[in-house]
Design a protein around this motif. Structure first.
Motif, PDB file in Angstrom:
ATOM      1  N   LEU A  20       0.805  -1.223   0.000  1.00 24.70           N
ATOM      2  CA  LEU A  20       0.000   0.000   0.000  1.00 24.70           C
ATOM      3  C   LEU A  20       0.845   1.283   0.000  1.00 24.70           C
ATOM      4  CD1 LEU A  20      -2.978  -0.932   2.350  1.00 24.70           C
ATOM      5  CD2 LEU A  20      -2.949  -0.810  -0.142  1.00 24.70           C
ATOM      6  N   PRO A  21       1.912   1.382   0.808  1.00 19.29           N
ATOM      7  CA  PRO A  21       2.719   2.610   0.728  1.00 19.29           C
ATOM      8  C   PRO A  21       3.293   2.848  -0.664  1.00 19.29           C
ATOM      9  CG  PRO A  21       3.241   1.389   2.728  1.00 19.29           C
ATOM     10  CD  PRO A  21       2.381   0.496   1.890  1.00 19.29           C
ATOM     11  N   GLY A  69       3.217   5.493  -6.031  1.00 19.98           N
ATOM     12  CA  GLY A  69       3.251   5.287  -7.476  1.00 19.98           C
ATOM     13  C   GLY A  69       2.078   5.885  -8.220  1.00 19.98           C
ATOM     14  N   LEU A  70       0.889   5.834  -7.622  1.00 17.00           N
ATOM     15  CA  LEU A  70      -0.314   6.304  -8.315  1.00 17.00           C
ATOM     16  C   LEU A  70      -0.918   7.544  -7.677  1.00 17.00           C
ATOM     17  CD1 LEU A  70      -2.238   2.992  -9.154  1.00 17.00           C
ATOM     18  CD2 LEU A  70      -0.819   4.372 -10.664  1.00 17.00           C
ATOM     19  N   GLY A  71      -0.335   8.017  -6.590  1.00 17.56           N
ATOM     20  CA  GLY A  71      -0.911   9.173  -5.904  1.00 17.56           C
ATOM     21  C   GLY A  71      -2.291   8.869  -5.362  1.00 17.56           C
ATOM     22  N   MET A  72      -2.452   7.692  -4.771  1.00 21.53           N
ATOM     23  CA  MET A  72      -3.765   7.240  -4.304  1.00 21.53           C
ATOM     24  C   MET A  72      -4.214   8.012  -3.072  1.00 21.53           C
ATOM     25  SD  MET A  72      -4.856   4.472  -6.124  1.00 21.53           S
ATOM     26  CE  MET A  72      -5.738   3.324  -5.082  1.00 21.53           C
ATOM     27  N   SER A  73      -5.509   8.254  -2.982  1.00 18.42           N
ATOM     28  CA  SER A  73      -6.100   8.838  -1.784  1.00 18.42           C
ATOM     29  C   SER A  73      -6.288   7.749  -0.734  1.00 18.42           C
ATOM     30  CB  SER A  73      -7.453   9.463  -2.116  1.00 18.42           C
ATOM     31  OG  SER A  73      -8.376   8.453  -2.515  1.00 18.42           O
ATOM     32  N   ASP A  74      -6.563   8.158   0.502  1.00 21.80           N
ATOM     33  CA  ASP A  74      -6.831   7.178   1.559  1.00 21.80           C
ATOM     34  C   ASP A  74      -8.044   6.318   1.208  1.00 21.80           C
ATOM     35  OD1 ASP A  74      -4.708   8.059   3.047  1.00 21.80           O
ATOM     36  OD2 ASP A  74      -5.902   9.356   4.351  1.00 21.80           O
ATOM     37  N   GLN A 103     -14.798   0.808   7.629  1.00 24.83           N
ATOM     38  CA  GLN A 103     -14.906   1.345   8.982  1.00 24.83           C
ATOM     39  C   GLN A 103     -13.959   2.509   9.245  1.00 24.83           C
ATOM     40  OE1 GLN A 103     -12.842   0.721  11.980  1.00 24.83           O
ATOM     41  NE2 GLN A 103     -14.361   1.349  13.485  1.00 24.83           N
ATOM     42  N   GLN A 104     -12.748   2.460   8.702  1.00 25.51           N
ATOM     43  CA  GLN A 104     -11.773   3.516   8.963  1.00 25.51           C
ATOM     44  C   GLN A 104     -12.012   4.755   8.106  1.00 25.51           C
ATOM     45  OE1 GLN A 104      -9.509   3.544  11.418  1.00 25.51           O
ATOM     46  NE2 GLN A 104     -10.400   1.583  12.053  1.00 25.51           N
ATOM     47  N   GLN A 105     -12.555   4.577   6.905  1.00 27.23           N
ATOM     48  CA  GLN A 105     -12.708   5.690   5.984  1.00 27.23           C
ATOM     49  C   GLN A 105     -14.091   6.336   6.033  1.00 27.23           C
ATOM     50  OE1 GLN A 105     -10.135   6.902   4.375  1.00 27.23           O
ATOM     51  NE2 GLN A 105      -8.851   5.300   5.248  1.00 27.23           N
TER      52      GLN A 105
END
Length: 509
Positions: free
Chosen positions: A43-44, A49-54, A239-241
């Motif tokens: 995930l990091p 690499g893709l500039g992913m959001s949370d 649950q976290q997001q």
């Protein structure tokens, strides 16, 4: 209702191919289950690499789990009704293609969609594996086959972080995350022709049975079950997001839909073959096995989630080092599962009790190691306790799977296995949500006390395992020493794998 004698899986040629066919099934099953855990350590790198959001990262994980769980039961029933081989090959081909699409992602939406489709493909494959084992093996051999499947489940869950770390280490942070998906391509391409050659096709239609495909499908049941599972899993995996309490309002709606599904299945069974026959739950071994799986997977899966976070975020372990720290559990689980599958017919449910006791013992030892040695050397101090817990896990997963499906007719093996796998996925989602919530709340409250957060989360995970242990102990005490594997019969009785090879099937015109 007609009573017919259960025939062997097939002729001599098919019998000679059953172990190679099992290898094909296990390779494909390993690949699909591996993708649940291998992505965690990547995930990091994916974020960079893709500039992913949370939110996008969460969907890379939860989207796969969601569609995987959604497809299990309908595709298991489809394999039972039509052709397990056709569904297996279709799922394997789709999984290979979607793995390539995920690895080639150029943006957040691309990767999320690829993962959703990958989950569907995994859900198509997995119930066929247990269906083929029921179809191809009998008696003690079936126990050994399920033992190998249990080893595959345990290894795929525990080895994922290690393999992901190795790939990122080998190909670098920029490209390594792509190989987390690309690694499936050679496996899939090599396995496809073997699956077509070695896996058996649908059995010949029995005289007097309705033509295959007529009355096989239950679209209302599929809709009710699918909607219920989505509404049940969505607030858990998000649950976290998904902030706020509104998400939990989906759970009572899910309960209503699933209750409606049960009622509909009972009604539909009067005129056709339902998606899930409620008569399966009349077998005590099946119902107890579902409960055990749900509770055990709630604790078992969550451990790796918080341990990896603790090592990487709290102690700054590399992805490879974090994966290596979990390896003792994987080794113990794989070896013990193979052994457990061989001896489950002799010991029955008490073997599961011993396994659950070892898991509790090992995890308690890991908690003590973290409490007293919470520095960078914690990967070494937890080695022996995790090995013990892994051995226990191997004596839980494979024997419980064998015992749970011991009284399931072969004609319903896919849908029954799909329900079992769905229970495991729901348990995993509940465990990760609950244990993760405790872990993250502790981190937020106590700053850099990652060790303390891990211990609180681990305590809850052990609590889930203890629930499974209590259920297994109650069963052993209730049944007594003469009834080790269910309602008074050895594993396989009633489906052709044990003494009295008579199976009862309903044939409706």
């Amino acid at each position: 209702m007609t009573i017919r004698e259960e025939q062997p899986a097939a002729g001599p040629a098919a019998s000679d191919r059953r172990w190679p066919a099992l290898v094909v099934c296990l390779i494909a099953g390993f690949m699909t289950l591996l993708d649940i855990s291998i992505v965690n350590v990547a995930l990091p790198a994916i974020r960079t690499g893709l500039g992913m959001s949370d939110s996008g990262l969460q969907w890379v994980l939860s989207g796969y789990a969601l569609t995987f769980g959604l497809a299990l039961v309908p595709c298991g029933r489809l394999g039972d009704a039509r052709s397990r081989r056709a569904v297996f090959i279709t799922g394997l081909a789709l999984f290979t293609v979607t793995s390539a699409l995920a690895g080639a992602s150029r943006g957040e939406a691309w990767l999320v969609v690829a993962r959703l489709l990958q989950g569907v493909a995994g859900g198509m494959l997995v119930p066929q594996v247990s269906g083929f084992i029921q179809q191809l093996f009998r008696g003690a051999e079936r126990g050994r086959a399920f033992g190998l499947l249990g080893a595959t489940i345990g290894l795929s869950t525990a080895v994922g972080p290690l393999l992901g770390g190795l790939l990122i280490e080998a190909f670098g942070a920029e490209q390594g995350w792509r190989w987390v998906f690309y690694v499936n391509l050679p496996i899939g391409l090599l396995t496809l022709p073997l699956a077509r050659r070695l896996l058996p096709g649908p059995p010949p239609r029995q005289p007097g049975a309705p033509p295959r495909g007529r009355g096989d499908f239950d679209p209302v049941g599929v809709l009710l079950l699918g909607a219920g599972i989505v509404l049940l899993l969505l607030p858990l995996v998000e649950q976290q997001q998904w902030h706020g309490d509104a998400k939990w309002l989906l759970l009572p709606v899910a309960a209503v839909l699933l209750a409606g599904f049960v009622g509909w299945e009972r009604r539909y069974a009067r005129r056709g073959e339902p998606l899930v026959s409620m008569s399966l739950f009349a077998a005590h071994s099946y119902t107890l096995g579902i409960v055990l799986s749900l509770s055990y997977f709630a604790g078992f899966t969550a451990i790796f989630f918080i341990f990896t976070l603790y090592l990487q975020s709290g102690l700054h372990y590399s992805a490879l080092a974090a994966g290596l720290a979990i390896t003792p559990f994987a080794i113990g689980s794989g070896v013990a599962a193979a052994v457990g599958g061989r001896v489950v017919n002799r010991f029955g449910r008490p073997l599961v009790v011993v396994g659950l006791g070892l898991v509790v013992l090992g995890l308690s030892g890991a908690a003590l190691a973290v409490h007293f040695w919470s520095g960078p050397s914690v990967g070494w101090t937890t080695l022996a306790p995790l090995l013990v817990a892994g051995i226990g896990s191997g004596l839980v997963i494979a024997p419980n799977q064998t015992l749970t499906l011991s009284e399931v007719p072969v004609a319903r093996a896919g849908s029954a296995g799909g329900v079992l796998q769905t229970a495991q996925r729901i348990g995993s989602a509940v465990g990760v949500a609950a244990v993760g919530s405790v872990f993250f709340s502790s981190v937020a409250a106590h700053g850099d006390d990652w060790a303390g957060a891990f211990l609180w989360g681990l305590g809850l995970a052990v609590g889930f395992v203890l629930l499974a242990l209590v259920a297994a102990l109650v069963d052993v005490v209730r049944c007594g020493p003469g009834r080790r594997s269910g309602p008074g019969r050895p594993p396989g009785a009633g489906d052709g794998s044990g003494p009295g090879r008579v199976a009862v099937e309903e044939h409706r015109g």
